[in-house]
Design an enzyme around this catalytic site. Structure first.
Site, PDB file in Angstrom:
ATOM      1  N   LYS A   1      13.717 -12.917   6.768  1.00 43.95           N
ATOM      2  CA  LYS A   1      13.659 -13.964   5.806  1.00 43.95           C
ATOM      3  C   LYS A   1      15.401 -13.911   5.201  1.00 43.95           C
ATOM      4  CE  LYS A   1       9.711 -13.182   3.925  1.00 43.95           C
ATOM      5  NZ  LYS A   1       8.527 -13.348   3.053  1.00 43.95           N
TER       6      LYS A   1
ATOM      7  N   ASP B   1       9.056  -3.520   9.212  1.00 41.03           N
ATOM      8  CA  ASP B   1       8.412  -5.214   9.785  1.00 41.03           C
ATOM      9  C   ASP B   1       8.883  -5.897   9.163  1.00 41.03           C
ATOM     10  OD1 ASP B   1       8.100  -4.592   6.834  1.00 41.03           O
ATOM     11  OD2 ASP B   1       5.847  -4.862   6.907  1.00 41.03           O
TER      12      ASP B   1
ATOM     13  N   LYS C   1       3.898   1.471   5.518  1.00 39.50           N
ATOM     14  CA  LYS C   1       2.935   1.368   6.537  1.00 39.50           C
ATOM     15  C   LYS C   1       3.071   0.132   7.088  1.00 39.50           C
ATOM     16  CE  LYS C   1      -1.056   2.603   3.091  1.00 39.50           C
ATOM     17  NZ  LYS C   1      -1.748   2.017   2.505  1.00 39.50           N
ATOM     18  N   GLY C   2       3.921  -0.255   6.840  1.00 37.93           N
ATOM     19  CA  GLY C   2       4.072  -2.510   7.480  1.00 37.93           C
ATOM     20  C   GLY C   2       4.622  -2.516   9.026  1.00 37.93           C
TER      21      GLY C   2
ATOM     22  N   ASP D   1       0.818  -6.793   5.407  1.00 37.15           N
ATOM     23  CA  ASP D   1      -0.715  -6.718   4.689  1.00 37.15           C
ATOM     24  C   ASP D   1      -0.699  -8.038   3.778  1.00 37.15           C
ATOM     25  OD1 ASP D   1       1.315  -5.399   2.914  1.00 37.15           O
ATOM     26  OD2 ASP D   1      -0.342  -4.550   1.606  1.00 37.15           O
TER      27      ASP D   1
ATOM     28  N   PHE E   1       4.738 -16.590   2.439  1.00 38.56           N
ATOM     29  CA  PHE E   1       3.959 -15.093   3.304  1.00 38.56           C
ATOM     30  C   PHE E   1       3.903 -15.203   4.003  1.00 38.56           C
ATOM     31  CE2 PHE E   1       2.045 -11.959   2.092  1.00 38.56           C
ATOM     32  CZ  PHE E   1       2.791 -10.414   1.303  1.00 38.56           C
TER      33      PHE E   1
ATOM     34  N   ASP F   1      14.081  -8.401   3.863  1.00 36.44           N
ATOM     35  CA  ASP F   1      13.229 -10.117   2.452  1.00 36.44           C
ATOM     36  C   ASP F   1      14.533  -9.653   1.518  1.00 36.44           C
ATOM     37  OD1 ASP F   1      11.147 -11.963   1.759  1.00 36.44           O
ATOM     38  OD2 ASP F   1      10.542 -10.130  -0.053  1.00 36.44           O
TER      39      ASP F   1
HETATM   40  P1  5GP Z   1      12.349  -5.870   1.038  1.00 32.58           P
HETATM   41  O1  5GP Z   1      12.763  -5.117   0.307  1.00 32.58           O
HETATM   42  O2  5GP Z   1      13.212  -6.639   2.339  1.00 32.58           O
HETATM   43  O3  5GP Z   1      11.686  -7.186  -0.491  1.00 32.58           O
HETATM   44  O4  5GP Z   1      11.243  -6.235   1.554  1.00 32.58           O
HETATM   45  C1  5GP Z   1      10.909  -5.466   2.134  1.00 32.58           C
HETATM   46  C2  5GP Z   1       9.244  -5.431   2.050  1.00 32.58           C
HETATM   47  O5  5GP Z   1       8.662  -6.497   1.033  1.00 32.58           O
HETATM   48  C3  5GP Z   1       8.382  -5.463   3.686  1.00 32.58           C
HETATM   49  O6  5GP Z   1       9.200  -3.766   4.204  1.00 32.58           O
HETATM   50  C4  5GP Z   1       7.320  -5.953   3.421  1.00 32.58           C
HETATM   51  O7  5GP Z   1       6.046  -4.968   2.652  1.00 32.58           O
HETATM   52  C5  5GP Z   1       7.317  -6.851   2.007  1.00 32.58           C
HETATM   53  N1  5GP Z   1       7.882  -8.388   2.006  1.00 32.58           N
HETATM   54  C6  5GP Z   1       8.327  -9.017   1.958  1.00 32.58           C
HETATM   55  N2  5GP Z   1       8.254 -10.104   2.767  1.00 32.58           N
HETATM   56  C7  5GP Z   1       6.760  -9.952   3.404  1.00 32.58           C
HETATM   57  C8  5GP Z   1       5.720 -10.853   3.761  1.00 32.58           C
HETATM   58  O8  5GP Z   1       6.018 -12.583   3.594  1.00 32.58           O
HETATM   59  N3  5GP Z   1       4.713 -10.648   4.037  1.00 32.58           N
HETATM   60  C9  5GP Z   1       4.279  -9.250   3.716  1.00 32.58           C
HETATM   61  N4  5GP Z   1       3.230  -9.402   3.724  1.00 32.58           N
HETATM   62  N5  5GP Z   1       5.655  -8.059   3.253  1.00 32.58           N
HETATM   63  C10 5GP Z   1       6.251  -8.770   3.087  1.00 32.58           C
HETATM   64 MG    MG Z   2       7.029  -2.455   4.124  1.00 29.97          MG
END
Ligand code: 5GP
Ligand code: MG
Length: 189
Positions: A130, A99, A42-43, A158, A151, A102
């Site tokens: 990040k 969004d 949803k982000g 969210d 975060f 990470d």
């Molecule tokens: P990844 O798979 O790259 O670790 O993470 C992607 C997802 O983790 C993002 O789409 C998001 O939903 C969540 N996420 C990672 N870091 C953050 C953050 O700082 N804040 C929030 N709200 N969600 C995050």
């Molecule tokens: Mg997401």
């Protein structure tokens, strides 16, 4: 809701300037090509809707839903909840929009899945990046802003389902997620 925010990292005006810059890069890359923006739910819904309105070129829109397990601030395994229809993927140039990048697991997984389902190409565009948190080797083709290892919530992002509707990006106060974690522990989840 505002009281739960420690500090604002990007306000509305700054966000729109960042999107304008990235929109110009996307237009330069995709102008004259048939392509589909694939928003990761949803982000990315807020970012994707602002971004596409700054792309004055023909495009289609599709959605994919992915989630990391759990409501916690640490990413878990990636679960794909739904894909676009086969005809929206096969032979198409896709631009995956998320969004935040990470650990990189979500986009890495989605890009591979879409390519294995027959996408002609899969580009990636993220609102936030990040880089300090990466656990798989993955870089986005386009990104609006880099963020430190904090975060963040708001503008689609969210915490435990809330704060997506904040018009800016802010760092959540540490007491807020500690409170939430304690509540989760009490309820045994
Ligand atoms: P990844 O798979 O790259 O670790 O993470 C992607 C997802 O983790 C993002 O789409 C998001 O939903 C969540 N996420 C990672 N870091 C953050 C953050 O700082 N804040 C929030 N709200 N969600 C995050
Ligand atoms: Mg997401």
């Amino acid at each position: 809701m505002q009281d739960d925010i420690d500090r604002v990292l990007f306000d509305e005006a700054e966000i729109l300037r960042g999107i304008d810059r990235v929109a110009a890069e996307v237009v330069a890359a995709y102008e004259g090509k048939e392509f589909t923006v694939v928003s990761v739910l949803k982000g990315s819904c807020v970012f994707a809707s602002d971004l596409i309105r700054r792309l004055p070129i023909p495009l289609e829109l599709a959605f994919v839903a992915a989630s990391s397990y759990g409501d916690r601030t640490e990413g878990g395994d990636v679960k794909v909840n739904f894909f676009p229809a086969e005809k929206e993927i096969a032979g198409r140039s896709l631009l995956l929009v998320d969004d935040i990048l990470d650990t990189g697991r979500t986009l890495h997984c989605l890009k591979n899945e879409l390519l294995s389902r027959g996408a002609a190409s899969v580009g990636t565009c993220v609102f936030l990046d990040k880089p300090s948190r990466r656990s798989v080797e993955f870089e986005a083709d386009f990104r609006c802003f880099e963020v430190e290892n904090l975060f963040v919530v708001g503008y689609g992002l969210d915490f435990a389902g809330r704060y997506r509707n904040l018009p800016y990006v802010g760092a959540l106060r540490s007491e807020v997620y500690e409170r939430e974690l304690q509540a989760a522990e009490r309820s045994g989840s």
